[in-house]
Design an enzyme around this catalytic site. Structure first.
Site, mmCIF file in Angstrom:
data_model
loop_
_atom_site.group_PDB
_atom_site.id
_atom_site.type_symbol
_atom_site.label_atom_id
_atom_site.label_comp_id
_atom_site.label_asym_id
_atom_site.label_seq_id
_atom_site.Cartn_x
_atom_site.Cartn_y
_atom_site.Cartn_z
ATOM 1 N N HIS A 10 48.017 -32.724 -20.227
ATOM 2 C CA HIS A 10 49.297 -32.634 -19.504
ATOM 3 C C HIS A 10 49.817 -34.046 -19.268
ATOM 4 O O HIS A 10 49.079 -34.920 -18.802
ATOM 5 C CB HIS A 10 49.115 -31.929 -18.156
ATOM 6 C CG HIS A 10 50.385 -31.934 -17.349
ATOM 7 N ND1 HIS A 10 51.386 -31.016 -17.556
ATOM 8 C CD2 HIS A 10 50.830 -32.771 -16.380
ATOM 9 C CE1 HIS A 10 52.391 -31.279 -16.734
ATOM 10 N NE2 HIS A 10 52.081 -32.344 -16.013
ATOM 11 N N ARG A 55 61.526 -26.982 -3.452
ATOM 12 C CA ARG A 55 61.312 -28.416 -3.180
ATOM 13 C C ARG A 55 62.397 -29.250 -3.835
ATOM 14 O O ARG A 55 62.854 -30.248 -3.278
ATOM 15 C CB ARG A 55 59.927 -28.833 -3.696
ATOM 16 C CG ARG A 55 58.791 -28.312 -2.826
ATOM 17 C CD ARG A 55 57.441 -28.476 -3.524
ATOM 18 N NE ARG A 55 57.207 -29.833 -3.950
ATOM 19 C CZ ARG A 55 56.555 -30.173 -5.063
ATOM 20 N NH1 ARG A 55 56.066 -29.243 -5.876
ATOM 21 N NH2 ARG A 55 56.376 -31.421 -5.380
ATOM 22 N N ASP A 81 54.151 -21.252 -7.345
ATOM 23 C CA ASP A 81 54.589 -22.618 -7.664
ATOM 24 C C ASP A 81 56.008 -22.630 -8.207
ATOM 25 O O ASP A 81 56.796 -23.517 -7.886
ATOM 26 C CB ASP A 81 53.646 -23.281 -8.670
ATOM 27 C CG ASP A 81 54.197 -24.645 -9.077
ATOM 28 O OD1 ASP A 81 54.267 -25.515 -8.199
ATOM 29 O OD2 ASP A 81 54.622 -24.803 -10.235
ATOM 30 N N LYS A 101 49.165 -24.656 -12.398
ATOM 31 C CA LYS A 101 49.592 -24.097 -13.689
ATOM 32 C C LYS A 101 48.535 -24.351 -14.760
ATOM 33 O O LYS A 101 48.261 -23.494 -15.600
ATOM 34 C CB LYS A 101 50.941 -24.703 -14.089
ATOM 35 C CG LYS A 101 52.075 -24.199 -13.205
ATOM 36 C CD LYS A 101 53.384 -24.905 -13.446
ATOM 37 C CE LYS A 101 53.452 -26.258 -12.827
ATOM 38 N NZ LYS A 101 54.757 -26.768 -12.436
ATOM 39 N N SER A 109 50.898 -28.497 -7.642
ATOM 40 C CA SER A 109 51.860 -27.791 -8.483
ATOM 41 C C SER A 109 51.429 -27.874 -9.962
ATOM 42 O O SER A 109 51.345 -26.865 -10.664
ATOM 43 C CB SER A 109 53.244 -28.430 -8.280
ATOM 44 O OG SER A 109 54.153 -28.003 -9.247
#
Ligand code: URA
Length: 454
Positions: free
Chosen positions: A105, A193, A186, A212, A208
């Site tokens: 990621h 947010r 989320d 995922k 967050s």
């Protein structure tokens, strides 16, 4: 000191407030966090579940998020918050696959097309790569937007098809859109947010992202935490803090997790824009491509193999012998794409030339990202269309010599408008402050700044 990025700022972890007795009362939970107390597991589970079901109102959740921004969360609270968000939806499980799974990621940067060569490369080395990815918003492009510029390629896959592709020994890599049932808490909270000034909190960002990734079912995870003008994190200390928080969440959840902190003051590679970045990724898979993209792809691939427990294979060999390219072609075809089809091109191009001779001393990632966005490569709000062919080609990078009239950038765009508000003129104004030519070469900055995790 209280501050926007404090992970533990102001939290008195040893004091549980009276809310332990009344954890079903959301106002008490908000007050407890506002006053600097650590929340209990039961309070966190209850508030996240209630928010997912619509029983905790948006304004209450926004107030709690703001309290977290200022007061932070302990490691235990952040772990539990992450677990509660995972529990709000379904969790994928690939433990029955014959190969170890590993994912990467990136926190996002300009020209960051690394997933495109990396996923097939790591699959070619023997791992399965299940990557649920997103679309871009603002100055950074989304991986799905890039891949969608390939004719026929589809981002939406049924979980059963995803599993089939991962299990296929000739493919082994999937990049697709996350289903609605992946950490739905989320999804709701991040959108809230975004409009309440509560994105900037290390524990909220870390939980967050990690909710995922853990829900996606990967067995190991490598994080690329970017720092610099074109990154979410502008300062090194914040990037290190975010990387550490995510590695801790992953490790505590039993996921082998490691993070590289990498520089994002200058765009990665020589292109920013969807189809332009696909073409550059194919160059890397063919054994060429810009040195920085190759360096980061190989560094992340080596970390992924280590995390997956695969040793004795050098990913550089898989790039050189064409097996990574074969995986790319199979991966694109498995999702309906034609790897041989011509990529879309924008209708217009304009070249920006050097007004003087010297050395390029600076190229600002954020300004180049915004330039690509003005040209049509990105979107201003979710659901906006993107132009597949739009973007910026960079003919030089910091440290390169230029002569008068040499091409610095080619801007690609579809828009016909010639007035001040046309895409080309808006992009031109953005790009004007993005670069400098001087007499002396700038000091070389390493691309990989740190590694966090075991
Ligand atoms: N990306 C995410 O997925 N979540 C955040 O909170 C910030 C960036």
């Amino acid at each position: 000191m209280n501050g926007r990025f404090g992970a533990l700022n102001g939290v008195n972890a040893s004091v549980h407030s009276a809310t332990d007795r009344a954890f079903h009362d959301v106002v008490s939970i908000i007050r407890a966090k506002r006053d600097g107390h650590a929340l209990s597991d039961a309070q966190i589970d209850w508030v996240i579940a209630g928010f997912t079901r619509g029983e905790v109102a948006d304004e209450q959740m926004a107030a709690l998020a703001m309290a977290v921004v200022w007061r932070g969360m302990t490691r235990a609270e952040t772990d539990r918050w992450t677990a509660a968000m995972i529990a709000s939806g379904s969790r994928m499980d690939f433990t029955d696959l014959p190969r170890p799974t590993v994912d990467k990621h990136s926190t996002g940067g300009v020209g960051d097309k690394i997933t495109l060569p990396l996923a097939p490369l790591v699959a070619a080395c023997g791992a399965a790569v299940p990557q649920l990815s997103g679309r871009g918003l603002g100055h950074t492009g989304g991986t799905l937007d890039k891949l969608e510029s390939i004719p026929g390629w589809r981002a939406d896959l049924e979980p059963a098809r995803m599993r089939e592709i991962l299990a296929d020994p000739a493919i082994g890599a999937v990049v697709c859109a996350a289903g609605a049932d992946l950490a739905p808490a989320d999804k709701r909270l991040y959108a809230l947010r975004d409009v309440t000034g509560t994105v900037e909190s290390i524990p909220l960002i870390a939980s967050s992202i990690m909710s995922k990734k853990i829900a996606e079912g990967t067995g190991a995870l490598v994080l690329d935490v970017k720092v610099g003008s074109g990154a979410f994190m502008k300062e090194r200390a914040h990037a290190d803090e975010l990387a550490t928080a995510m590695v801790e969440i992953g490790t505590d959840a039993g996921l082998r997790t490691v993070a590289l902190v990498t520089a994002m003051d200058t765009p990665l590679g020589r292109t920013a824009g969807n189809a332009l970045e696909v073409a550059e990724s194919v160059e890397v898979l063919a054994g060429g491509g810009p040195a920085d993209v190759v360096e980061l792809t190989l560094a992340l691939a080596r970390e992924m193999l280590l995390a997956a427990g695969i040793d004795g294979i050098d990913p550089a060999d898989r790039l050189a012998d064409g097996t990574a390219m074969d995986r790319w072609r199979a991966m694109i075809a498995a999702q309906g794409g034609d790897p041989d089809a011509a990529l879309p091109r924008a209708r217009h191009t304009e070249v920006i030339r050097a007004p003087e001779a010297g050395v390029l001393t600076r190229m600002d990632a954020m300004a180049v990202g915004l330039t690509a966005w003005h040209l049509g490569a990105g979107r201003a709000k979710q659901g906006d269309p993107v132009s597949a062919g739009a973007g910026v080609e960079m003919h030089v990078k910091p440290g390169d010599s230029v002569g008068v009239g040499d091409a610095l950038f080619t801007l690609h765009f579809d828009d016909e408008r010639q007035d001040e508000e046309g895409r080309f003129n808006r992009a031109g104004r953005e790009l004007a402050g993005a670069w400098e030519i001087g007499a002396d070469a700038p000091q070389a900055v390493p691309l990989i700044l740190d590694r966090i995790g075991d």
